[in-house]
Design an enzyme around this catalytic site. Structure first.
Site, PDB file in Angstrom:
ATOM      1  N   LYS A 223     -37.126  15.151 -20.180  1.00 12.23           N
ATOM      2  CA  LYS A 223     -38.444  14.677 -20.589  1.00 12.23           C
ATOM      3  C   LYS A 223     -39.553  15.475 -19.906  1.00 12.23           C
ATOM      4  O   LYS A 223     -40.489  15.944 -20.550  1.00 12.23           O
ATOM      5  CB  LYS A 223     -38.578  13.191 -20.264  1.00 12.23           C
ATOM      6  CG  LYS A 223     -39.835  12.543 -20.809  1.00 12.23           C
ATOM      7  CD  LYS A 223     -39.780  11.037 -20.634  1.00 12.23           C
ATOM      8  CE  LYS A 223     -40.916  10.358 -21.360  1.00 12.23           C
ATOM      9  NZ  LYS A 223     -40.840   8.881 -21.245  1.00 12.23           N
ATOM     10  N   GLU A 229     -31.542  18.937 -11.375  1.00  8.12           N
ATOM     11  CA  GLU A 229     -30.232  19.396 -11.831  1.00  8.12           C
ATOM     12  C   GLU A 229     -30.327  20.079 -13.191  1.00  8.12           C
ATOM     13  O   GLU A 229     -29.727  21.144 -13.408  1.00  8.12           O
ATOM     14  CB  GLU A 229     -29.255  18.214 -11.904  1.00  8.12           C
ATOM     15  CG  GLU A 229     -28.995  17.531 -10.587  1.00  8.12           C
ATOM     16  CD  GLU A 229     -29.911  16.346 -10.347  1.00  8.12           C
ATOM     17  OE1 GLU A 229     -29.515  15.449  -9.583  1.00  8.12           O
ATOM     18  OE2 GLU A 229     -31.031  16.323 -10.924  1.00  8.12           O
ATOM     19  N   GLY A 283     -34.624   6.825 -20.621  1.00  9.07           N
ATOM     20  CA  GLY A 283     -33.582   7.842 -20.696  1.00  9.07           C
ATOM     21  C   GLY A 283     -32.244   7.319 -21.153  1.00  9.07           C
ATOM     22  O   GLY A 283     -31.550   7.949 -21.961  1.00  9.07           O
ATOM     23  N   ARG A 284     -31.844   6.154 -20.675  1.00  6.03           N
ATOM     24  CA  ARG A 284     -30.529   5.612 -21.028  1.00  6.03           C
ATOM     25  C   ARG A 284     -30.485   5.053 -22.438  1.00  6.03           C
ATOM     26  O   ARG A 284     -29.433   4.633 -22.915  1.00  6.03           O
ATOM     27  CB  ARG A 284     -30.113   4.559 -20.007  1.00  6.03           C
ATOM     28  CG  ARG A 284     -31.131   3.449 -19.790  1.00  6.03           C
ATOM     29  CD  ARG A 284     -30.842   2.727 -18.469  1.00  6.03           C
ATOM     30  NE  ARG A 284     -31.828   1.716 -18.136  1.00  6.03           N
ATOM     31  CZ  ARG A 284     -32.981   1.954 -17.548  1.00  6.03           C
ATOM     32  NH1 ARG A 284     -33.336   3.198 -17.261  1.00  6.03           N
ATOM     33  NH2 ARG A 284     -33.804   0.976 -17.220  1.00  6.03           N
ATOM     34  N   GLU A 369     -28.263   0.627 -14.251  1.00  5.91           N
ATOM     35  CA  GLU A 369     -29.596   1.155 -14.007  1.00  5.91           C
ATOM     36  C   GLU A 369     -30.652   0.191 -14.533  1.00  5.91           C
ATOM     37  O   GLU A 369     -31.754   0.111 -13.981  1.00  5.91           O
ATOM     38  CB  GLU A 369     -29.765   2.534 -14.658  1.00  5.91           C
ATOM     39  CG  GLU A 369     -31.038   3.249 -14.234  1.00  5.91           C
ATOM     40  CD  GLU A 369     -31.065   4.708 -14.658  1.00  5.91           C
ATOM     41  OE1 GLU A 369     -30.589   5.562 -13.876  1.00  5.91           O
ATOM     42  OE2 GLU A 369     -31.547   4.995 -15.768  1.00  5.91           O
ATOM     43  N   HIS A 400      -1.940   1.126 -16.605  1.00  5.19           N
ATOM     44  CA  HIS A 400      -1.059   1.791 -15.637  1.00  5.19           C
ATOM     45  C   HIS A 400      -1.832   2.248 -14.406  1.00  5.19           C
ATOM     46  O   HIS A 400      -1.362   3.102 -13.661  1.00  5.19           O
ATOM     47  CB  HIS A 400      -0.347   2.966 -16.305  1.00  5.19           C
ATOM     48  CG  HIS A 400       0.535   2.541 -17.438  1.00  5.19           C
ATOM     49  ND1 HIS A 400       1.866   2.222 -17.270  1.00  5.19           N
ATOM     50  CD2 HIS A 400       0.269   2.333 -18.755  1.00  5.19           C
ATOM     51  CE1 HIS A 400       2.387   1.861 -18.439  1.00  5.19           C
ATOM     52  NE2 HIS A 400       1.444   1.927 -19.347  1.00  5.19           N
ATOM     53  N   LYS A 533     -33.842  11.266  -4.894  1.00  9.97           N
ATOM     54  CA  LYS A 533     -34.390  12.506  -5.440  1.00  9.97           C
ATOM     55  C   LYS A 533     -35.463  13.083  -4.521  1.00  9.97           C
ATOM     56  O   LYS A 533     -35.510  14.291  -4.256  1.00  9.97           O
ATOM     57  CB  LYS A 533     -34.978  12.260  -6.828  1.00  9.97           C
ATOM     58  CG  LYS A 533     -33.974  11.957  -7.919  1.00  9.97           C
ATOM     59  CD  LYS A 533     -34.694  11.771  -9.245  1.00  9.97           C
ATOM     60  CE  LYS A 533     -33.745  11.496 -10.383  1.00  9.97           C
ATOM     61  NZ  LYS A 533     -34.465  11.318 -11.670  1.00  9.97           N
TER      62      LYS A 533
END
Length: 578
Positions: A223, A229, A283-284, A369, A400, A533
């Site tokens: 955005k 990153e 964002g999510r 979040e 398993h 951050k």
């Protein structure tokens, strides 16, 4: 013009009503047999039908929980105390539901028709969110169509065969889960999709392994275009393209989803390949926006639009259906019961479909979040637990690994089982009837086993019938006991296709909003991710050799706790850079 300032009385009922409702739930759970499930089936042969809700082919079975009529009434009393119905109206009216950031929450507009009339309150007044989203969607489609038709090509004139999507968090998890769900097991994807999120250099090497720069389109989703990153990975991808094809190739090989047009232009991306989204999209919740450009590039526009249509169908159901027949509401209430009445601190997502292998990771962000909060909208501490910790894997793999804990651990872990009845009639190579029946048998058996358990008397009788000695029975039988009475919900639908995928993800999005409303928190901010951050930005110059510090805020060394200081020194020593 700004959205109205937040006044707690505007949107939050008196806290005493909510406290009383939570206390009622706890009291019901503390009744004799209040946490047991099997007696409810014994007392009510029609329980499964009465505690299953449906939207077309999608069903939600809540019968394997300890929720009875009294508990359900108490849950809806909580919904009334929290004004869930009013919250739902304000959400779709475009009010500033995200109150700490004074923003509307209107990701529903991303999948709505252009004339849906969904409006969002912004700093400049009410915006036609659906029309804005549709305009950007049309621009996206033109690029997608031109790539697929071969009109948009790489710098050497070759057609694109691969797309590399660069983002992190919501800019990665949502697009990744959707793309994988619609491409795994298929051979008809239009471009091969690859994803890069981790700043670890090994992730870049793996994401670009075997790719031809001349035939790769890179989509950067950020955005602000400043996320550390994503910026570093985008720079690495740019260098990869430039090294192979030259500086002028950047314009042909990059597209972006961003609001920072200045930074994107400086990077070298053409304005026609920059797609915007507004701050009413978190964002999510952004996979439906230009952030999800990789999805139609990989699967084609028709399937992408069908996924949007499925999500919009769930939006309309959540907006219009009465609360007692509303799937997101019911799923959210079941979670409230498990978290706040039973005290469960974790929740397991088991999708019995390899194509949904990344769904738990996506829901971890969407739920934790959103609802991992410790204060109410008023700023006061919450008086109850909020979001549980989510985890999950595809079934049957999970059986398993961690399902041992779910069956016999000392703490109860509610489970959502997710299953399609048909792997897909258009996928004959994957349609092994015996395999899918085995998958379904395991899903249903796991849910039944969690509920009924295995009592010690049954185990002792079984061992004795096999000729085990009394000493062996006494020694081993207690270890085989499964207490049972462990809750689960089952989500079942006809087939996993783009429409049902969109509907499923939107179901969970709205479940999160329901629970945030009942807990009285802001589900749409994420201040908790900021501190790390900020600190990382200060530590980075301290980890960089002086010769490489150009452009970094080196400055004097910051004060840290003794552990952090020692770790920085040890890191530099191991690298020989002290």
């Amino acid at each position: 013009m700004h959205p109205p300032a937040y006044t707690p009385a505007m949107t939050q009922p008196p806290p005493t009503a909510r406290h009383a409702a939570f206390a009622r739930l706890k009291a019901l759970a503390d009744r004799p047999d209040g946490r047991r499930i099997t007696p409810l089936f014994a007392a009510d042969p029609g329980r499964a039908a009465r505690f299953t809700a449906q939207l077309d082919d999608l069903s939600l079975d809540l019968s394997k929980t300890a929720i009875d009529e009294a508990a359900l009434d108490a849950l809806f009393a909580l919904a009334e105390a929290a004004d869930l119905d009013g919250f739902r109206r304000r959400l779709f009216a475009g009010d500033a539901i995200n109150q700490t950031e004074r923003r509307a929450v209107m990701h529903m507009a991303l999948r709505a028709p252009a004339d849906a009339g969904l409006r969002a309150m912004t700093a400049h007044g009410a915006e036609d969110a659906a029309a804005f989203a549709a305009a950007e969607r049309d621009r996206m489609r033109r690029l997608v169509d031109s790539v697929h038709a071969g009109d948009a090509r790489g710098a050497t004139g070759q057609r694109f065969t691969d797309v590399l999507a660069i983002g992190i968090g919501g800019s990665d998890l949502g697009p990744r889960v959707a793309t994988e769900a619609l491409t795994i097991g298929r051979r008809d994807q239009t471009l091969n999709a690859h994803f890069l999120s981790n700043v670890d250099g090994n992730a870049f090497l793996e994401a670009t392994r075997g790719l031809d720069p001349a035939r790769t389109l890179v989509v950067v989703a950020s955005k602000t275009f400043t996320t550390q990153e994503t910026s570093m990975n985008a720079a690495a991808a740019r260098a990869w393209i430039v090294t192979a094809l030259g500086e002028t190739a950047v314009a042909a090989h990059f597209a972006a989803a961003s609001t920072n047009r200045t930074a994107v232009a400086a990077f070298g991306i053409e304005p026609s390949r920059v797609f915007a989204f507004q701050d009413w999209v978190g964002g999510r919740y952004s996979l439906w926006s230009p952030v999800g450009l990789v999805i139609p590039l990989a699967v084609g526009w028709k399937k992408f639009q069908s996924m949007l249509d499925g999500a919009w169908a769930m939006d309309c159901h959540f907006r219009d259906a009465p609360l007692r027949q509303n799937l997101p509401v019911l799923l959210g209430l079941a979670g409230i019961w498990h978290t706040n009445a039973l005290g469960c601190a974790s929740h397991c997502i088991l999708a019995y479909d390899e194509r949904l292998r990344r769904l738990p990771a996506h829901l971890q962000q969407v739920e934790m979040e959103s609802n991992g909060k410790h204060v109410m909208l008023s700023g006061e501490p919450v008086g109850w637990d909020t979001c549980p910790a989510l985890f999950g894997e595809p079934g049957t793999n999970a059986q398993h690994s961690f399902m041992q804990l779910v069956h016999q651990g000392s703490r109860v872990v509610p489970v959502d089982f997710i299953l399609a009845a048909d792997p897909g009639p258009d996928r004959p190579e994957a349609h092994r009837p015996e395999a899918h029946r085995a998958l379904a048998a395991n899903a249903f058996a796991q849910a039944e086993a969690l509920m009924r358990g295995r009592p010690e008397a049954e185990i002792r009788a079984e061992m004795a019938a096999r000729g085990a000695s009394l000493a062996d029975i006494d020694a081993i039988a207690p270890h085989r006991v499964a207490a049972g009475e462990r809750p689960s919900t089952t989500i079942l639908f006809r087939a996993l296709d783009p429409f049902s995928l969109g509907r499923l993800i939107a179901l969970y999005e709205h479940k999160v909003a329901v629970q945030g409303c009942l807990w009285g928190i802001d589900s749409f901010d994420q201040w908790g991710v900021e501190l790390g951050k900020q600190l990382a930005g200060g530590i980075l110059p301290e980890l960089t050799p002086a010769a490489e510090r150009q452009g970094l805020s080196a400055g004097p060394r910051r004060e840290h706790d003794s552990s952090t200081t020692a770790l920085i020194d040890r890191f530099l020593s191991l690298r020989g850079e002290t």
